[in-house]
Scaffold this motif. Structure first.
Motif, PDB file in Angstrom:
ATOM      1  N   TRP A  95       0.763  -1.230  -0.030  1.00  0.00           N
ATOM      2  CA  TRP A  95      -0.069  -0.114   0.128  1.00  0.00           C
ATOM      3  C   TRP A  95       0.850   1.013  -0.077  1.00  0.00           C
ATOM      4  N   LYS A  96       1.990   1.352   0.839  1.00  0.00           N
ATOM      5  CA  LYS A  96       2.858   2.386   1.005  1.00  0.00           C
ATOM      6  C   LYS A  96       3.474   2.621  -0.746  1.00  0.00           C
ATOM      7  N   ALA A  97       3.835   1.459  -0.981  1.00  0.00           N
ATOM      8  CA  ALA A  97       4.743   1.592  -2.240  1.00  0.00           C
ATOM      9  C   ALA A  97       3.985   2.123  -3.489  1.00  0.00           C
ATOM     10  N   ASN A  98       2.547   1.916  -3.305  1.00  0.00           N
ATOM     11  CA  ASN A  98       1.611   2.134  -4.284  1.00  0.00           C
ATOM     12  C   ASN A  98       0.816   3.400  -4.012  1.00  0.00           C
ATOM     13  N   SER A  99       1.370   4.494  -3.662  1.00  0.00           N
ATOM     14  CA  SER A  99       0.841   5.680  -3.493  1.00  0.00           C
ATOM     15  C   SER A  99      -0.059   5.704  -2.431  1.00  0.00           C
ATOM     16  N   LYS A 100      -0.180   4.873  -1.732  1.00  0.00           N
ATOM     17  CA  LYS A 100      -1.053   4.918  -0.209  1.00  0.00           C
ATOM     18  C   LYS A 100      -2.526   4.961  -0.757  1.00  0.00           C
ATOM     19  N   SER A 101      -2.870   4.171  -1.839  1.00  0.00           N
ATOM     20  CA  SER A 101      -4.029   4.404  -2.673  1.00  0.00           C
ATOM     21  C   SER A 101      -4.886   3.018  -2.823  1.00  0.00           C
ATOM     22  N   ILE A 109       7.126  -3.524  -3.929  1.00  0.00           N
ATOM     23  CA  ILE A 109       6.912  -3.669  -5.433  1.00  0.00           C
ATOM     24  C   ILE A 109       5.616  -2.501  -5.890  1.00  0.00           C
ATOM     25  N   THR A 110       6.458  -1.636  -6.834  1.00  0.00           N
ATOM     26  CA  THR A 110       5.497  -0.662  -7.229  1.00  0.00           C
ATOM     27  C   THR A 110       4.981  -1.250  -8.999  1.00  0.00           C
ATOM     28  N   PHE A 111       3.922  -1.054  -9.226  1.00  0.00           N
ATOM     29  CA  PHE A 111       3.540  -1.230 -10.782  1.00  0.00           C
ATOM     30  C   PHE A 111       3.152   0.298 -11.063  1.00  0.00           C
ATOM     31  N   GLU A 112       4.352   0.935 -12.061  1.00  0.00           N
ATOM     32  CA  GLU A 112       4.117   2.354 -11.926  1.00  0.00           C
ATOM     33  C   GLU A 112       2.826   2.981 -13.045  1.00  0.00           C
ATOM     34  N   HIS A 113       2.684   2.070 -13.601  1.00  0.00           N
ATOM     35  CA  HIS A 113       1.630   2.070 -14.913  1.00  0.00           C
ATOM     36  C   HIS A 113       1.050   1.043 -15.121  1.00  0.00           C
ATOM     37  N   GLN A 114      -0.277   0.886 -15.652  1.00  0.00           N
ATOM     38  CA  GLN A 114      -0.893  -0.275 -15.798  1.00  0.00           C
ATOM     39  C   GLN A 114      -0.807  -0.801 -17.087  1.00  0.00           C
ATOM     40  N   HIS A 115      -1.173  -2.165 -17.609  1.00  0.00           N
ATOM     41  CA  HIS A 115      -1.468  -2.530 -18.885  1.00  0.00           C
ATOM     42  C   HIS A 115      -0.286  -3.149 -19.507  1.00  0.00           C
ATOM     43  N   GLY A 116      -0.555  -4.089 -20.120  1.00  0.00           N
ATOM     44  CA  GLY A 116       0.737  -4.997 -20.607  1.00  0.00           C
ATOM     45  C   GLY A 116       1.809  -5.508 -19.954  1.00  0.00           C
ATOM     46  N   ILE A 117       1.558  -5.729 -18.684  1.00  0.00           N
ATOM     47  CA  ILE A 117       2.681  -6.400 -17.827  1.00  0.00           C
ATOM     48  C   ILE A 117       2.347  -7.511 -17.753  1.00  0.00           C
TER      49      ILE A 117
END
Length: 174
Positions: free
Chosen positions: A9-15, A74-82
């Motif tokens: 949660w912390k790694a992914n913008s706390k959102s 782990i951070t998925f910076e942007h979505q799609h195609g991963i």
């Protein structure tokens, strides 16, 4: 498990609305369900996991099987195609951007998957293929195709990826 979720949660913008966080929630649930020993209790959890995993794959475009050895933060910076191979290993603190493939490169060796160290920054569209080792704190450039090992602190770019520089930490001699 809950400590991992807190770190995700912390790694992914706390959102909670962040696609990467939701993907990691489903991944952690998939791993947790495998700890249930009684197969009659585990079966409905397996059904629920498969439905959630399909939702994540189709809505966010992130394919992350529960069999991946995944670190924390782990951070998925942007979505799609991963797309991440089920036998891949990914260390703590990695950043993975859109269009990244982490998988095998040969039908003759279907279980050869990459092993990615800690704090690796993977650029958009990068492909990491085969049984390769990516060192800690490395950076893989956008659209690079990695088919050989990359050392710690290296920056790799191009097709095929070549190390263009090694960014040693401060205070370390070259």
């Amino acid at each position: 498990m809950f400590e991992n979720i807190k770190q995700d949660w912390k790694a992914n913008s706390k959102s909670i609305n962040h696609a990467g966080f939701r993907t990691l929630l489903v991944y952690r649930f998939g791993q947790w369900r495998m700890t249930i020993k009684n197969k009659f209790l585990r079966a409905p959890m397996g059904f629920l996991y498969r439905q959630m995993e399909k939702h994540v794959r189709f809505k966010y475009g992130i394919e992350l099987p529960y069999t991946v050895a995944l670190g924390n933060n782990i951070t998925f910076e942007h979505q799609h195609g991963i797309v991440i191979h089920g036998q891949a290993k990914i260390g703590d603190g990695c950043i993975i951007r859109q269009g990244v493939t982490i998988g095998n490169k040969s039908l003759e060796a279907p279980f050869d998957a990459p092993s990615i160290g800690a704090y690796v920054n993977i650029g958009a569209g990068a492909k990491i293929l085969g049984k390769v080792q990516i060192g800690d704190h490395a950076a893989i450039g956008a659209n690079a195709v990695v088919t050989s090992d990359i050392p710690d602190y290296a920056v790799a770019v191009g097709i095929p990826a070549k190390v263009i520089k090694i960014k040693y930490p401060e205070g370390q001699d070259l």
